[in-house]
Design a protein around this motif. Structure first.
Motif, PDB file in Angstrom:
ATOM      1  N   PHE A   1       0.825  -1.210   0.000  1.00 46.26           N
ATOM      2  CA  PHE A   1       0.000   0.000   0.000  1.00 46.26           C
ATOM      3  C   PHE A   1       0.859   1.261   0.000  1.00 46.26           C
ATOM      4  O   PHE A   1       0.514   2.252  -0.641  1.00 46.26           O
ATOM      5  N   GLY A   2       1.988   1.233   0.718  1.00 43.40           N
ATOM      6  CA  GLY A   2       2.852   2.408   0.752  1.00 43.40           C
ATOM      7  C   GLY A   2       3.498   2.692  -0.584  1.00 43.40           C
ATOM      8  O   GLY A   2       3.639   3.854  -0.996  1.00 43.40           O
ATOM      9  N   SER A   3       3.883   1.639  -1.294  1.00 39.47           N
ATOM     10  CA  SER A   3       4.529   1.822  -2.601  1.00 39.47           C
ATOM     11  C   SER A   3       3.552   2.319  -3.651  1.00 39.47           C
ATOM     12  O   SER A   3       3.966   2.830  -4.699  1.00 39.47           O
ATOM     13  N   ALA A   4       2.235   2.182  -3.402  1.00 38.89           N
ATOM     14  CA  ALA A   4       1.247   2.627  -4.385  1.00 38.89           C
ATOM     15  C   ALA A   4       1.321   4.137  -4.612  1.00 38.89           C
ATOM     16  O   ALA A   4       1.141   4.605  -5.744  1.00 38.89           O
TER      17      ALA A   4
ATOM     18  N   GLY B   1       3.401   7.266 -12.486  1.00 35.09           N
ATOM     19  CA  GLY B   1       2.530   7.056 -13.635  1.00 35.09           C
ATOM     20  C   GLY B   1       1.865   8.325 -14.114  1.00 35.09           C
ATOM     21  O   GLY B   1       1.597   8.482 -15.313  1.00 35.09           O
ATOM     22  N   LEU B   2       1.595   9.256 -13.198  1.00 36.85           N
ATOM     23  CA  LEU B   2       0.927  10.506 -13.567  1.00 36.85           C
ATOM     24  C   LEU B   2       1.798  11.389 -14.455  1.00 36.85           C
ATOM     25  O   LEU B   2       1.279  12.326 -15.081  1.00 36.85           O
TER      26      LEU B   2
ATOM     27  N   PHE C   1       5.854   2.428 -18.021  1.00 38.32           N
ATOM     28  CA  PHE C   1       4.498   2.782 -17.589  1.00 38.32           C
ATOM     29  C   PHE C   1       3.641   1.542 -17.391  1.00 38.32           C
ATOM     30  O   PHE C   1       2.892   1.443 -16.408  1.00 38.32           O
ATOM     31  N   LEU C   2       3.728   0.591 -18.309  1.00 35.11           N
ATOM     32  CA  LEU C   2       2.925  -0.624 -18.186  1.00 35.11           C
ATOM     33  C   LEU C   2       3.288  -1.398 -16.919  1.00 35.11           C
ATOM     34  O   LEU C   2       2.417  -1.988 -16.270  1.00 35.11           O
ATOM     35  N   ALA C   3       4.573  -1.366 -16.549  1.00 37.91           N
ATOM     36  CA  ALA C   3       4.991  -2.047 -15.315  1.00 37.91           C
ATOM     37  C   ALA C   3       4.350  -1.390 -14.103  1.00 37.91           C
ATOM     38  O   ALA C   3       3.884  -2.072 -13.174  1.00 37.91           O
ATOM     39  N   VAL C   4       4.296  -0.041 -14.095  1.00 40.51           N
ATOM     40  CA  VAL C   4       3.659   0.681 -12.991  1.00 40.51           C
ATOM     41  C   VAL C   4       2.173   0.349 -12.928  1.00 40.51           C
ATOM     42  O   VAL C   4       1.617   0.072 -11.852  1.00 40.51           O
ATOM     43  N   LEU C   5       1.499   0.350 -14.084  1.00 45.51           N
ATOM     44  CA  LEU C   5       0.061   0.076 -14.126  1.00 45.51           C
ATOM     45  C   LEU C   5      -0.249  -1.338 -13.645  1.00 45.51           C
ATOM     46  O   LEU C   5      -1.157  -1.545 -12.819  1.00 45.51           O
TER      47      LEU C   5
END
Length: 311
Positions: free
Chosen positions: A17-20, A27-28, A214-218
């Protein structure tokens, strides 16, 4: 569940949750906020619905209370989380996580207002006031900074956690007995659809980058914090109780700040750290009776273990 297993789940959830927060911030940089949020929650909904079908068995709402809970969660808890994505355009992931830690305190406020069985004790009022003072130290509103982007971002994050807290209480008000994973899967789907409609209404571009970063983050956001993280949270909530499960909220900002500093070069002011400590103090006041009961139970368990070892 053994204490060691519960501790491992707690640590994993804190990291997930913290890494989110820094992952959202990263990503933004490349994606429209509401479309980004919608895509994440679409993916999470699909994963949790598959889990409900394969593991839980009860995979869809059946009664009126179930549907009311799904709508409340989708509109307030998931749809409202879109304000977090809008807000994190203007503030750091660490500050956003600290403001989000007000969640348990705000939940008490909405419970007192919306649940007939709840009563406002003096302890609850003091805890809520302390928590709000802590967030005020983090946000630091002032007339001079009223239209500054940073204050706008903090205000949007505060709207997000207020909506999420209201959603959690509204779900309790419905009286649903639907499995939590199933409820969350459907709420994620409804919330993702609302966020997608909001993205269209704001005229956001309906494309996102297709580069591996980006895909990795998503995928990470959709799978780890939302998919695996939610499933583990519900497991810990059921087996260890709400006090232990909700304490993860106070690990999240520490993880968010560390990752935000290492990955994104973010910093955190000393006053924000003090504000977080004050928010946590408000939570301790709110849950002081529960803490005392938990510590007493722990002492009894240790005494039992010691007595068994001396035989």
């Amino acid at each position: 569940m053994s204490r060691r297993t519960a501790a491992a789940l707690f640590l994993f959830m804190g990291i997930a949750f913290g890494s989110a927060f820094p992952a959202i911030k990263a990503g933004l940089a490349d994606a429209p906020p509401l479309l980004f949020a919608a895509l994440r929650f679409y993916l999470s909904a699909a994963l949790l619905l598959a889990y409900a079908v394969l593991v839980v068995g009860e995979w869809r709402p059946r009664e009126r209370a179930d549907w009311l809970a799904v709508v409340a969660g989708g509109v307030f808890s998931i749809g409202g989380a879109g304000f977090l994505y809008l807000g994190q355009q203007y503030t750091t992931s660490g500050v956003a996580a600290i403001i989000y830690s007000l969640g348990p305190v705000l939940t008490v406020v909405f419970a007192l207002a919306l649940l007939p069985t709840e009563r406002a004790s003096r302890r609850a009022v003091v805890g809520v006031v302390i928590g709000l003072v802590g967030v005020a130290l983090v946000v630091r509103p002032s007339p001079d900074a009223l239209f500054a982007p940073d204050l706008r971002g903090k205000a949007l994050v505060l709207v997000a956690i207020t909506s999420v807290a209201a959603g959690s209480v509204l779900i309790r008000r419905t009286g649903t007995h639907m499995p939590a994973v199933t409820l969350t899967a459907w709420a994620l789907g409804i919330g993702a659809s609302l966020l997608h409609l909001g993205s269209l209404a704001l005229g956001e571009p309906q494309t996102v980058p297709t580069d591996p970063a980006f895909l990795a983050v998503l995928v990470y956001l959709g799978v780890v914090p939302s998919g695996i993280g939610f499933a583990l949270y519900f497991s810990l909530l059921e087996r260890a109780g709400p006090l232990h499960a909700n304490l993860v909220v106070y690990v999240v900002p520490v993880v968010a700040v560390l990752i935000g500093w290492a990955w994104l070069g973010e910093t955190l002011s000393p006053l924000s750290v003090i504000g977080f400590a004050v928010v946590f103090a408000g939570f301790v006041v709110l849950e002081s009776e529960t803490f005392a009961a938990t510590f007493a139970e722990g002492r009894r368990w240790l005494a039992t273990q010691n007595a068994g070892g001396n035989r």
